[in-house]
Design an enzyme around this catalytic site. Structure first.
Site, PDB file in Angstrom:
ATOM      1  N   ILE A 156     -10.992  10.196  13.596  1.00 20.63           N
ATOM      2  CA  ILE A 156     -10.341   9.219  12.707  1.00 20.63           C
ATOM      3  C   ILE A 156     -10.738   9.460  11.248  1.00 20.63           C
ATOM      4  CG2 ILE A 156     -10.124   6.754  12.178  1.00 20.63           C
ATOM      5  CD1 ILE A 156     -10.638   6.311  15.271  1.00 20.63           C
ATOM      6  N   ASP A 175     -21.334  13.145   7.084  1.00 21.78           N
ATOM      7  CA  ASP A 175     -21.383  13.241   8.550  1.00 21.78           C
ATOM      8  C   ASP A 175     -22.484  14.244   8.857  1.00 21.78           C
ATOM      9  OD1 ASP A 175     -20.846  14.111  11.309  1.00 21.78           O
ATOM     10  OD2 ASP A 175     -18.946  13.048  11.102  1.00 21.78           O
ATOM     11  N   PRO A 206     -19.204   5.938  15.334  1.00 22.73           N
ATOM     12  CA  PRO A 206     -19.458   5.036  16.458  1.00 22.73           C
ATOM     13  C   PRO A 206     -20.601   4.092  16.099  1.00 22.73           C
ATOM     14  CG  PRO A 206     -19.634   7.362  17.104  1.00 22.73           C
ATOM     15  CD  PRO A 206     -19.591   7.317  15.606  1.00 22.73           C
ATOM     16  N   ALA A 233     -13.937   0.683  12.285  1.00 19.96           N
ATOM     17  CA  ALA A 233     -14.687   1.332  13.368  1.00 19.96           C
ATOM     18  C   ALA A 233     -15.319   0.319  14.324  1.00 19.96           C
ATOM     19  CB  ALA A 233     -15.723   2.265  12.769  1.00 19.96           C
ATOM     20  N   ARG A 234     -16.454  -0.224  13.950  1.00 21.92           N
ATOM     21  CA  ARG A 234     -17.155  -1.198  14.789  1.00 21.92           C
ATOM     22  C   ARG A 234     -17.800  -2.237  13.891  1.00 21.92           C
ATOM     23  NH1 ARG A 234     -14.400  -0.111  18.260  1.00 21.92           N
ATOM     24  NH2 ARG A 234     -14.799   0.705  20.335  1.00 21.92           N
ATOM     25  N   ASP A 258     -10.944  -4.404  10.373  1.00 21.97           N
ATOM     26  CA  ASP A 258     -10.191  -4.521  11.621  1.00 21.97           C
ATOM     27  C   ASP A 258     -11.135  -4.855  12.763  1.00 21.97           C
ATOM     28  OD1 ASP A 258      -7.649  -4.249  13.038  1.00 21.97           O
ATOM     29  OD2 ASP A 258      -8.574  -2.503  14.013  1.00 21.97           O
ATOM     30  N   GLU A 263     -16.573 -10.196  17.128  1.00 26.13           N
ATOM     31  CA  GLU A 263     -15.131 -10.339  17.392  1.00 26.13           C
ATOM     32  C   GLU A 263     -14.796 -10.692  18.845  1.00 26.13           C
ATOM     33  OE1 GLU A 263     -14.072  -6.290  16.228  1.00 26.13           O
ATOM     34  OE2 GLU A 263     -13.539  -5.856  18.288  1.00 26.13           O
ATOM     35  N   HIS A 295      -8.539  -6.143  15.381  1.00 22.92           N
ATOM     36  CA  HIS A 295      -8.783  -4.895  16.129  1.00 22.92           C
ATOM     37  C   HIS A 295      -7.476  -4.312  16.686  1.00 22.92           C
ATOM     38  CE1 HIS A 295     -12.364  -2.628  17.941  1.00 22.92           C
ATOM     39  NE2 HIS A 295     -11.325  -1.831  17.938  1.00 22.92           N
TER      40      HIS A 295
HETATM   41  P1  NAD Z   1     -15.465  10.593  16.729  1.00 24.14           P
HETATM   42  O1  NAD Z   1     -16.513  10.670  17.789  1.00 24.14           O
HETATM   43  O2  NAD Z   1     -14.330  11.545  16.750  1.00 24.14           O
HETATM   44  O3  NAD Z   1     -16.147  10.709  15.275  1.00 24.14           O
HETATM   45  C1  NAD Z   1     -17.307  10.006  14.945  1.00 24.14           C
HETATM   46  C2  NAD Z   1     -17.998  10.794  13.849  1.00 24.14           C
HETATM   47  O4  NAD Z   1     -19.119  10.041  13.397  1.00 24.14           O
HETATM   48  C3  NAD Z   1     -18.539  12.150  14.324  1.00 24.14           C
HETATM   49  O5  NAD Z   1     -18.045  13.195  13.496  1.00 24.14           O
HETATM   50  C4  NAD Z   1     -20.044  11.999  14.216  1.00 24.14           C
HETATM   51  O6  NAD Z   1     -20.706  13.214  13.871  1.00 24.14           O
HETATM   52  C5  NAD Z   1     -20.156  10.969  13.100  1.00 24.14           C
HETATM   53  N1  NAD Z   1     -21.452  10.308  13.047  1.00 24.14           N
HETATM   54  C6  NAD Z   1     -22.291  10.021  14.058  1.00 24.14           C
HETATM   55  N2  NAD Z   1     -23.401   9.431  13.578  1.00 24.14           N
HETATM   56  C7  NAD Z   1     -23.253   9.355  12.228  1.00 24.14           C
HETATM   57  C8  NAD Z   1     -24.052   8.845  11.191  1.00 24.14           C
HETATM   58  N3  NAD Z   1     -25.256   8.300  11.417  1.00 24.14           N
HETATM   59  N4  NAD Z   1     -23.573   8.912   9.932  1.00 24.14           N
HETATM   60  C9  NAD Z   1     -22.355   9.468   9.665  1.00 24.14           C
HETATM   61  N5  NAD Z   1     -21.554   9.980  10.626  1.00 24.14           N
HETATM   62  C10 NAD Z   1     -22.002   9.912  11.887  1.00 24.14           C
HETATM   63  O7  NAD Z   1     -14.961   9.079  16.760  1.00 24.14           O
HETATM   64  P2  NAD Z   1     -13.530   8.548  16.266  1.00 24.14           P
HETATM   65  O8  NAD Z   1     -12.547   8.674  17.382  1.00 24.14           O
HETATM   66  O9  NAD Z   1     -13.211   9.135  14.953  1.00 24.14           O
HETATM   67  O10 NAD Z   1     -13.855   6.982  16.128  1.00 24.14           O
HETATM   68  C11 NAD Z   1     -14.549   6.469  15.006  1.00 24.14           C
HETATM   69  C12 NAD Z   1     -14.769   4.973  15.156  1.00 24.14           C
HETATM   70  O11 NAD Z   1     -13.516   4.299  15.254  1.00 24.14           O
HETATM   71  C13 NAD Z   1     -15.547   4.559  16.408  1.00 24.14           C
HETATM   72  O12 NAD Z   1     -16.445   3.541  16.057  1.00 24.14           O
HETATM   73  C14 NAD Z   1     -14.493   3.992  17.324  1.00 24.14           C
HETATM   74  O13 NAD Z   1     -15.030   3.052  18.215  1.00 24.14           O
HETATM   75  C15 NAD Z   1     -13.569   3.334  16.307  1.00 24.14           C
HETATM   76  N6  NAD Z   1     -12.198   3.075  16.798  1.00 24.14           N
HETATM   77  C16 NAD Z   1     -11.559   1.972  16.308  1.00 24.14           C
HETATM   78  C17 NAD Z   1     -10.265   1.682  16.735  1.00 24.14           C
HETATM   79  C18 NAD Z   1      -9.518   0.480  16.211  1.00 24.14           C
HETATM   80  O14 NAD Z   1      -8.463   0.147  16.749  1.00 24.14           O
HETATM   81  N7  NAD Z   1      -9.985  -0.190  15.177  1.00 24.14           N
HETATM   82  C19 NAD Z   1      -9.641   2.517  17.671  1.00 24.14           C
HETATM   83  C20 NAD Z   1     -10.322   3.653  18.123  1.00 24.14           C
HETATM   84  C21 NAD Z   1     -11.612   3.920  17.681  1.00 24.14           C
END
Ligand code: NAD
Length: 330
Positions: A156, A175, A206, A233-234, A258, A263, A295
């Protein structure tokens, strides 16, 4: 081939039926969750899919194995309600859909950012009260002049970087893992530089011990450009009371959320009584420089279609002995 899908929302029906027709598979659609009371309905089927957050117990996997089932295709990212070890013990391969449309979430984050950048919430409120004024407080920035700080450059975050870059903005990324594919769109940097230089800070990691409350009073104190904070994200990535303080003081100029730490108490529910809403939510939702959505960043037609197609393709592949890259309990 005959398969059964549990916990199907009505809006998923047509996508599941289309997949079944295209793949020449007979499909039974159920609204019920998969649990000890409903598992008997899976008898006689070759494949099974479900979604939801209700914990799935060992008893369920035991039953599925007795019915000859070898997999369970979860039609969502999260699988924390599954007992992976118990499933493995009974030879049930669990798959998830790790990425159904990163672009959906990225676009929602940018939508929140543009809404806040151009003060739409403030004008919307004023227009509803017969106030057609504009003055220094509502003087906007333009996106191509902005520096965007992304924290997390995975599926994302990467999609978000591409959108901002195509709008002409400068994109900084922190990252711990380097991705060469993002080089055309971002400049890798450290967290402090993100806090210091960004006009918009967007969170895409995450929820981990290293990211819990990554936005807190200390990190906020390092922000120099009164940034807009975007969290798709979260909720747990942000210390909500520190955010509220920063919005009040102007240290953070707007927030697009979001997701919120608490939540689960109210998102996804209808007719929640005012008295049942948490105080921090009530405070945030009444600020005209805050935009909250429940969300739903993932919720697009393409994402629903992809989550079904990916899950059911994995199901079919495992039934046919071909495996899947999305098995989470190898
Ligand atoms: P992903 O696993 O593809 O990417 C996560 C990235 O975070 C990775 O590149 C990882 O190296 C990096 N990361 C890990 N620890 C870190 C840190 N301490 N500092 C900086 N970067 C760090 O995940 P994604 O699919 O891109 O999802 C990202 C977030 O979006 C997650 O929290 C997921 O739960 C959330 N999400 C939200 C929705 C929504 O509807 N709002 C939907 C899907 C996912």
């Amino acid at each position: 081939m005959k398969v059964i899908c549990y916990a199907v929302a009505p809006l998923e029906d047509s996508y599941i039926k289309n997949w079944a027709k295209k793949n020449d598979v007979e499909v039974k659609i159920l609204r019920e969750d998969l649990n000890e009371k409903t598992v008997h309905l899976a008898e006689g089927f070759d494949g099974i899919s479900s979604e939801g957050i209700e914990p799935v117990t060992e008893e369920v996997y035991d039953q599925l194995a007795k019915f000859g089932l070898k997999q369970l295709a979860v039609r969502q990212v999260g699988f924390d309600n599954q007992d992976l070890e118990a499933a493995k013990k009974y030879g049930i391969k669990i798959t998830n859909v790790a990425s159904y449309s990163p672009r959906a979430i990225a676009e929602m984050g940018v939508t929140h950012a543009m809404y806040l950048l151009r003060q739409v919430g403030i004008y919307y409120n004023r227009m509803n009260h017969g106030n057609f004024n504009f003055e220094e407080r509502t003087l906007s920035r333009e996106i191509f002049n902005c520096t965007i700080g992304l924290i997390g450059g995975g599926h994302i975050g990467g999609a978000t970087a591409q959108i901002y870059s195509s709008l002409g903005a400068k994109v900084l990324l922190f990252d711990p893992y380097y991705d060469a594919a993002l080089e055309p769109f971002v400049e890798y940097t450290d967290l402090d530089t993100i806090f210091k230089k960004s006009d918009i800070i967007s969170l895409h990691t995450p929820l981990l011990p290293s990211t819990t409350n990554i936005i807190n009073s200390e990190s906020i104190s390092k922000m120099e450009k009164q940034p807009i904070l975007i969290n798709m994200a979260r909720g747990g990535l942000v210390d909500t009371s520190a955010l509220i303080d920063a919005l009040k003081s102007g240290k953070i100029s707007g927030a697009g959320l979001d997701t919120l730490a608490n939540e689960a108490e109210f998102f996804g529910k209808e007719h929640v009584k005012e008295s049942d809403l948490p105080d921090d939510y009530k405070e945030l939702v009444n600020m005209d420089n805050v935009l909250i959505t429940p969300h739903v960043a993932f919720f697009t037609k393409l994402a629903v279609k992809n989550s079904i197609e990916i899950a059911l393709n994995d199901m079919k592949s495992i039934i046919n002995g071909k495996g899947s890259k999305n098995i989470v309990n190898l």
